[in-house]
Design a protein around this motif. Structure first.
Motif, mmCIF file in Angstrom:
data_model
loop_
_atom_site.group_PDB
_atom_site.id
_atom_site.type_symbol
_atom_site.label_atom_id
_atom_site.label_comp_id
_atom_site.label_asym_id
_atom_site.label_seq_id
_atom_site.Cartn_x
_atom_site.Cartn_y
_atom_site.Cartn_z
ATOM 1 N N GLN A 72 0.839 -1.201 -0.168
ATOM 2 C CA GLN A 72 -0.057 0.096 0.051
ATOM 3 C C GLN A 72 0.960 1.314 -0.003
ATOM 4 O O GLN A 72 2.040 1.283 0.315
ATOM 5 C CB GLN A 72 -1.050 0.025 1.234
ATOM 6 C CG GLN A 72 -2.408 -0.689 1.026
ATOM 7 C CD GLN A 72 -1.786 -2.282 1.571
ATOM 8 O OE1 GLN A 72 -1.107 -2.446 2.548
ATOM 9 N NE2 GLN A 72 -2.500 -3.190 0.972
ATOM 10 N N SER A 96 0.595 5.805 0.329
ATOM 11 C CA SER A 96 -0.170 7.269 0.558
ATOM 12 C C SER A 96 0.934 8.071 0.129
ATOM 13 O O SER A 96 1.623 8.633 0.566
ATOM 14 C CB SER A 96 -0.415 7.236 1.852
ATOM 15 O OG SER A 96 -1.238 8.605 2.210
ATOM 16 N N CYS A 120 3.617 6.055 -7.293
ATOM 17 C CA CYS A 120 2.340 5.234 -7.289
ATOM 18 C C CYS A 120 2.312 3.980 -8.145
ATOM 19 O O CYS A 120 1.246 3.445 -8.413
ATOM 20 C CB CYS A 120 1.554 6.186 -8.164
ATOM 21 S SG CYS A 120 0.866 7.648 -7.079
ATOM 22 N N LYS A 134 -9.252 -4.633 -5.374
ATOM 23 C CA LYS A 134 -9.339 -3.756 -4.296
ATOM 24 C C LYS A 134 -10.610 -2.529 -4.630
ATOM 25 O O LYS A 134 -10.761 -1.975 -5.527
ATOM 26 C CB LYS A 134 -7.690 -2.622 -4.712
ATOM 27 C CG LYS A 134 -7.656 -1.487 -3.577
ATOM 28 C CD LYS A 134 -6.352 -0.967 -4.212
ATOM 29 C CE LYS A 134 -5.904 0.403 -3.317
ATOM 30 N NZ LYS A 134 -4.673 0.874 -3.816
ATOM 31 N N ARG A 144 -11.273 -0.206 -1.891
ATOM 32 C CA ARG A 144 -10.884 1.088 -1.573
ATOM 33 C C ARG A 144 -9.433 0.872 -1.019
ATOM 34 O O ARG A 144 -8.759 -0.049 -1.022
ATOM 35 C CB ARG A 144 -11.632 1.731 -0.459
ATOM 36 C CG ARG A 144 -13.299 2.167 -0.836
ATOM 37 C CD ARG A 144 -13.716 2.492 0.565
ATOM 38 N NE ARG A 144 -15.298 2.922 0.163
ATOM 39 C CZ ARG A 144 -15.829 4.025 -0.010
ATOM 40 N NH1 ARG A 144 -14.942 5.133 -0.438
ATOM 41 N NH2 ARG A 144 -17.275 4.145 -0.503
ATOM 42 N N SER A 145 -9.134 2.076 -0.441
ATOM 43 C CA SER A 145 -7.438 2.188 -0.450
ATOM 44 C C SER A 145 -7.126 0.966 0.962
ATOM 45 O O SER A 145 -6.150 0.476 0.863
ATOM 46 C CB SER A 145 -6.959 3.582 0.310
ATOM 47 O OG SER A 145 -7.771 3.975 1.644
ATOM 48 N N ASN A 146 -8.183 0.891 1.696
ATOM 49 C CA ASN A 146 -7.883 -0.337 2.715
ATOM 50 C C ASN A 146 -9.056 -1.205 2.781
ATOM 51 O O ASN A 146 -9.165 -2.034 3.787
ATOM 52 C CB ASN A 146 -7.750 0.452 4.097
ATOM 53 C CG ASN A 146 -9.098 1.019 4.567
ATOM 54 O OD1 ASN A 146 -9.919 1.364 3.764
ATOM 55 N ND2 ASN A 146 -9.363 1.273 5.970
ATOM 56 N N TYR A 189 -10.640 -4.613 0.539
ATOM 57 C CA TYR A 189 -10.238 -5.610 -0.211
ATOM 58 C C TYR A 189 -11.177 -6.881 -0.401
ATOM 59 O O TYR A 189 -11.607 -7.242 0.681
ATOM 60 C CB TYR A 189 -8.696 -6.017 -0.352
ATOM 61 C CG TYR A 189 -7.638 -5.343 -0.680
ATOM 62 C CD1 TYR A 189 -6.891 -5.161 -1.696
ATOM 63 C CD2 TYR A 189 -7.296 -4.228 0.287
ATOM 64 C CE1 TYR A 189 -5.918 -4.126 -1.941
ATOM 65 C CE2 TYR A 189 -6.223 -3.362 0.147
ATOM 66 C CZ TYR A 189 -5.643 -3.309 -1.077
ATOM 67 O OH TYR A 189 -4.629 -2.394 -1.277
ATOM 68 N N ARG A 199 -3.838 0.488 6.821
ATOM 69 C CA ARG A 199 -2.633 0.406 6.148
ATOM 70 C C ARG A 199 -1.369 1.068 6.918
ATOM 71 O O ARG A 199 -0.202 0.404 6.794
ATOM 72 C CB ARG A 199 -2.538 1.237 4.796
ATOM 73 C CG ARG A 199 -4.026 0.965 3.956
ATOM 74 C CD ARG A 199 -4.198 2.079 2.772
ATOM 75 N NE ARG A 199 -4.430 3.131 3.291
ATOM 76 C CZ ARG A 199 -4.221 4.503 2.608
ATOM 77 N NH1 ARG A 199 -3.674 4.286 1.511
ATOM 78 N NH2 ARG A 199 -4.582 5.553 3.361
ATOM 79 N N GLU A 217 -10.454 0.626 -6.927
ATOM 80 C CA GLU A 217 -8.980 1.251 -7.379
ATOM 81 C C GLU A 217 -8.055 0.287 -7.817
ATOM 82 O O GLU A 217 -8.240 -0.844 -7.743
ATOM 83 C CB GLU A 217 -8.262 1.880 -6.045
ATOM 84 C CG GLU A 217 -9.122 3.065 -5.300
ATOM 85 C CD GLU A 217 -8.478 3.738 -4.162
ATOM 86 O OE1 GLU A 217 -7.554 3.155 -3.762
ATOM 87 O OE2 GLU A 217 -8.941 4.702 -3.489
ATOM 88 N N CYS A 229 -1.474 3.229 -4.903
ATOM 89 C CA CYS A 229 -1.642 4.473 -4.173
ATOM 90 C C CYS A 229 -3.057 4.937 -3.791
ATOM 91 O O CYS A 229 -3.997 4.102 -4.159
ATOM 92 C CB CYS A 229 -1.536 5.709 -5.268
ATOM 93 S SG CYS A 229 0.091 6.116 -5.614
#
Length: 266
Positions: free
Chosen positions: A12, A14, A48, A111, A113-115, A117, A134, A262, A266
């Protein structure tokens, strides 16, 4: 860790072009490292995209360490590890479920969202959802949501909580049931949404974010998700205000809270 060239995978990221960027990386399919990179050391596009970033990284320091910082060497201008530390990272402490699954057992499918899955995992026959911190600054949010799932356990309000997610001994998130063949709520689903929200309110719990994307419609009923803003005990006035706001939330067309699928770290 040994002296061989390590296998590095960016899990991951950011990325911030004007401040420190943060990375969670897996080394040799076993060790998780948390690396910050000072602004301007590498390009945003490279940071990214994991396969572009990895060849740019300076050699990983030897020894046991958890967190490290990459900056430019003031003498040579080259990227180097300016600091490493064997930091004991914060984890979720208010655990309650008997099942614990190591993050290395998960196989990512998609994926969301960013966190968040979609994953598969030994011990579960179908695709499930993994939600986790993350980085350390996300732990508090996942702590609150983990507690909320205990409050609603067995009440048919949210997805089934399947267990805690572990990284090197600390709890970083949780697993929950994936609700298949569902859709987000519309104003026409008000009765279903009001019914599940009323169940929550009868427990004295305020959800805190009842946007229409947090109601999943399936099998003739609604299921609530995203309890990271939930609070208990809530006053009667707070619960009444949230219930009164429901129809407006279902009518909202701003897209707030919409699902984001996503790609990339990133």
């Amino acid at each position: 860790m040994t002296d061989h060239a390590p296998n590095i995978l960016v899990l991951q990221a950011s990325v911030d072009p004007e401040a420190e960027s943060e990375f969670r990386v897996l080394v040799d399919n076993k060790f998780v490292k948390y690396i910050t990179i000072d602004p301007g050391v590498f390009g945003v596009d490279d940071m990214c995209f994991g396969p572009s970033l990895i060849p740019l990284l300076p050699p990983l320091p030897a020894g046991d360490w958890t967190t490290g910082c990459i900056s430019r060497d003031p003498k040579t201008g080259d990227a180097h590890f300016s600091a490493v530390s064997e930091t004991c990272l914060q984890g979720i402490t208010k655990t309650w479920h008997s099942t614990r699954v190591d993050h290395l057992e998960l196989h990512e499918k998609r994926k969301l969202r960013s966190n968040v899955y979609e994953v598969t995992c030994p011990g579960f026959s179908s695709t499930i959802i993994a939600k986790f911190a993350r980085f350390e600054w996300e732990v508090a949010q996942l702590e609150r949501e983990t507690m909320a799932y205990e409050w609603i356990e067995g009440q048919q309000i949210g997805p089934t909580f399947l267990g805690h997610l572990i990284e090197e001994g600390r709890v970083i998130g949780f697993l929950m049931d994936r609700i298949a063949d569902c859709r987000h709520a519309t104003p026409e689903d008000y009765t279903l949404c009001h019914s599940v929200l009323s169940k929550l309110h009868k427990l004295g719990i305020k959800h805190g974010d009842i946007n229409k994307h947090n109601f999943l419609i399936h099998d003739g009923r609604a299921t609530l998700i995203d309890f990271d803003n939930a609070s208990r005990p809530a006053s009667d006035e707070e619960l009444e205000a949230e219930a009164h706001d429901l129809l407006d939330q279902l009518r909202d067309t701003s897209g707030r809270g919409g699902q984001v699928v996503e790609n990339g770290p990133c």
